[in-house]
Design an enzyme around this catalytic site. Sequence first.
Site, PDB file in Angstrom:
ATOM      1  N   ASP A   1       0.826  -1.205   0.000  1.00 35.54           N
ATOM      2  CA  ASP A   1       0.000   0.000   0.000  1.00 35.54           C
ATOM      3  C   ASP A   1       0.861   1.257   0.000  1.00 35.54           C
ATOM      4  O   ASP A   1       2.039   1.240   0.380  1.00 35.54           O
ATOM      5  CB  ASP A   1      -0.922  -0.001   1.227  1.00 35.54           C
ATOM      6  CG  ASP A   1      -2.288   0.599   0.935  1.00 35.54           C
ATOM      7  OD1 ASP A   1      -2.392   1.373  -0.037  1.00 35.54           O
ATOM      8  OD2 ASP A   1      -3.237   0.290   1.666  1.00 35.54           O
TER       9      ASP A   1
ATOM     10  N   ASP B   1      -9.977   2.956  -3.477  1.00 35.11           N
ATOM     11  CA  ASP B   1     -10.486   2.369  -2.236  1.00 35.11           C
ATOM     12  C   ASP B   1     -12.011   2.368  -2.176  1.00 35.11           C
ATOM     13  O   ASP B   1     -12.574   1.825  -1.229  1.00 35.11           O
ATOM     14  CB  ASP B   1      -9.934   3.120  -1.019  1.00 35.11           C
ATOM     15  CG  ASP B   1      -8.573   2.589  -0.601  1.00 35.11           C
ATOM     16  OD1 ASP B   1      -8.185   1.500  -1.066  1.00 35.11           O
ATOM     17  OD2 ASP B   1      -7.882   3.260   0.194  1.00 35.11           O
TER      18      ASP B   1
END
Length: 488
Positions: free
Chosen positions: A229, A294
């Site tokens: 990430d 996301d």
Amino acid sequence: MPTKSGNHRLWAETLSDGRAYVQLGELLLPGEIRLASGAAYASPELVCAWSDRGRSGLSQAFHAHVRARPQHARLRAKPRPVHYNTWEAVYFDHDPAKLIALAERAAAIGVERFVLDDGWFPARRNDRAGLGDWTVDRSVYPEGLAPLIERVRALGMEFGLWVEPEMVNPDSDLFRAHPEWVLATPPAPQLGFRHQLVLDFGRAEVRDHLFAAIDALLRDHPVAYLKWDMNRDLSHPGDADGRAEAHAHVLGLYDLLARLRAAHPAVEIESCSSGGGRADLGILDLTDRVWTSDTNDALDRLAIQRGLSTFLPAEVMGAHVGPTDCHITGRRVSMATRVATALFGHFGVEADLGALTDSEGAELAAGIALHKRHRALIHSGDLVRLDRGEGEIAFGIVAADRGEAVFSYTQLREQRGYFADPLRLAGLDREADYRVRWVWPVEPSVGSPLFAALRDGLIVSGQSLIAVGLQPPRLKPQAGFLLHVERV
């Protein structure tokens, strides 16, 4: 399309004589590259495509280029496994018993890879602490990750793990030991974002420390996949001496990824960094897929995937079925539409499986089975975009020999007329006959004589499907359907 991650600049102009002028290159900060006498700077490779078949032709050209790269061969070694990601089910509230129950439910519906997301390392009960300390939190996992991993693997799934190596929380052992390791622009104060700072990957000692930590994780655990990430911008892209470091940081990232790949060649890595600007061919030299956003809201995803698919094929585009109520937008979208959207990427699930009703679980399992039946086609075929109005999105994936295709249609908003325009299925062979079947959703939301006939398969000529098309039934907003077309 740039092939180096990070800052870049694009110019597109029309000259006074009518010619178009386009220029693309790395955007360097002042003083970032200093060349000594006789030295040289190599600009990133620029990949361009031209099409006389509209945006479909552009997509097909870019996809063919990506799939032909040697780095893409590792993606063809096996089918792209269906993911289950724990994030939107548990967030930071890790409980080994609940995670094992999620793994059992995931395996039961056909999941092939179980990914443990953020929250497994020390002090990580929220996003304010722990980043940088890449060891297992023994207060949550007293026996380590081994019992969970063993159960996941016993259920026939691979195990994946979330990391965010470029970031550090000020509340972490790493930052307390090495506050000088972060990107900074002294004497300007740091601008906090997400309670984290960015480590300076231009420093060899930073890369060496992180390689040792992640290498130990991968040696001690049978991890098949890393979700890498990157959750913030490089807002202070400088080193302790005040020199610009964005360019060096990206090269340092590539160096660390290359070292990990060499040490653990079987481990797949995701660039979970669309917000960080890392959905490009440079990062795909060293990673196996990108995370586009996301938001798992299916309607957002339709638009996002439509844009990114201009450049990248479905097999590298992570796409998940989210919870009933999207945690980012608050919008409620049917399971049928969530599945139909995620089907056309590297398919996954990111919801609390324990909270699903029996009917929702059955529908999701049917969607996973459908994806597996058509996965090879979706991850190798040609993307064909169908011309529709503003309130509709329609496209297809057509096999290279035009012998098979899957088409998707989604009605986003209320139709202006009673019926939508006919759905003309481009990309097929005009000289062939095709059997057309309705394959999704399991139970149509509306009745239609045509679509009732498509349940068993209707043979139609390619010429008719291209020129005349099929009449979609009247649908409510956010509803749609999938058709499978096969040459007879």
